[in-house]
Design an enzyme around this catalytic site. Sequence first.
Site, PDB file in Angstrom:
ATOM      1  N   TYR A   1      19.428  14.097  -5.033  1.00 51.21           N
ATOM      2  CA  TYR A   1      18.138  14.661  -4.634  1.00 51.21           C
ATOM      3  C   TYR A   1      16.988  13.866  -5.249  1.00 51.21           C
ATOM      4  O   TYR A   1      16.044  13.463  -4.550  1.00 51.21           O
ATOM      5  CB  TYR A   1      18.060  16.122  -5.067  1.00 51.21           C
TER       6      TYR A   1
ATOM      7  N   SER B   1       8.800  15.121  -4.108  1.00 47.65           N
ATOM      8  CA  SER B   1       9.101  16.099  -5.160  1.00 47.65           C
ATOM      9  C   SER B   1       8.773  15.496  -6.507  1.00 47.65           C
ATOM     10  O   SER B   1       8.848  14.285  -6.698  1.00 47.65           O
ATOM     11  CB  SER B   1      10.577  16.488  -5.126  1.00 47.65           C
TER      12      SER B   1
ATOM     13  N   TYR C   1     -12.998  -2.131 -18.876  1.00 53.10           N
ATOM     14  CA  TYR C   1     -13.080  -1.143 -17.798  1.00 53.10           C
ATOM     15  C   TYR C   1     -11.707  -0.541 -17.512  1.00 53.10           C
ATOM     16  O   TYR C   1     -11.551   0.677 -17.422  1.00 53.10           O
ATOM     17  CB  TYR C   1     -13.655  -1.794 -16.535  1.00 53.10           C
TER      18      TYR C   1
END
Length: 523
Positions: free
Chosen positions: A146, A133, A413
């Site tokens: 949660y 999630s 880079y």
Amino acid sequence: MRTVIITGAAGGIGRALLEQFAETGARLIGVDLPNSGVAAAVAACGEGHIALECDQSDEEQVTAMFARIDEVCERVDVLVNNAARAPTMAATVDTDLAGFQATIRTNLSGPFVLAREAVKRMQPGGVIVNTASLAGVVSNPCRNAYAASKAALISLTKSLACEWASRGLRVCAIAPGYVLTPMVAALEAEGKADLSAVRRRVPLGRLGRPDEMASAVVFLASDAARYITGSVLAVDGGWGSFNQPGHAHPPVDGQPGAETATPVLSESKRVTVITGAARGIGAAIARRFSAAGDQVVLIDRDSPEPIALELDNHALALQADISSESDVTQAFERIRDRFGRIDVMINNAAIADEFKPALEQSAADLERVLDINLTGTFLCARAAIPLMDSSGGVLINLGSINTFLPFAPRHAYGASKAGVDIFTRCLAAELGPKGIRSATLAPGYIRTPGVAALEQAGRIDSNAIRKRIPMGDFGRPEDVADAAWFLASPSASYVNGGILYVDGGWTSFGNAGNASDPEVADA
């Protein structure tokens, strides 16, 4: 025929998963709680599928379920850990210990036990995809258990990916944002969620659909994602890319139609523009999109004409230096004159740096890389956006494993690729309300002419690199092309601002020592 186990199969995303995996010809094993309606959900997919009831928070029930699976199946090919206990939306001081622990058992311990048992029954090529999630990435108040369980599941995804890569197995995850499921609808009905406010907070201006989550899972479980492991793909409409006061999207009247039904797509050929298309990853992307019917435009500093001549769809080859504003302007004027629009823009062109220690580098050394990798991406995106409309335009920018884990002394880079990723997220927030999506595609070590040149010059040690990759080998340009095709497709219609690593697990490995033993893998 692949055997696919889907937990939480009676819920909104679960039913979409059942439907889409059934379309692939898989044999389904749908799992959910007693009295959840899982039998009816599985039966709707046709004959030959199996429905099982199980409380995944109970280890004994899970092991007993797999004993039943052993009676009807010789092996398991895919496990989708989709079931979860919903957030309670209670303040921390009002959350009792039993409730907190129940959420952890269901959302973390359950998927772990399911994965452990499934892997015992998998052969090389097996895949586990976890439904995490966005709450496990971006914190929310009153969702402590949660959110913690989903962050833990993301970590578990990566550690299992590293451990099981030697078995030839992959572990990935998606991180959904707000999805219009019965669970979310219940939160709204209880006054615990204001969906109109949610829509204003999402750059795309709507909640996701269950089928959009399922499409991402089906891709990650497919052979087209064979070099993707440990990756967690945000499918959030751009929620995680918006970081300022106010609304990400203007207020929406009523419920957007795209929340409940897939928009009708144009039947005309897409126009896809690819930079750095003369070789390597860019050429592979051109071949993939052209083979699928797109009209492709190839841009490169070296002539991309040889690649264009290979393709069947009369590809347009343009020689241009993307670090030159005048070159970019002229190239996109030709595209406008020829096609009148752009549907997909893929910024792939990049160069490596000089591998010099920082004390020996000048500003010019950095700017040489930044001008191509970052400024060139900006120039091409800026030129492409006016030629895109709101019917589903997509911008894909090539990042790198260096986006997340920079290397020394490759300062320029790494900096350029980090800049590309955050630029992509800025585009997601800016262009989402206009119906244009963006995403970063981040390859690991891929067998390209550029990598071969670094190896021949003694700049990289291929054997040492392979040991650092959990999957034990470099990827192929086609692996990146397949991922680009997915991100540009309607199947990724709720992916906006996310980053997809195609790296064999490189960015998931955090141990000391080697991630793999290529000699064993080659045996």
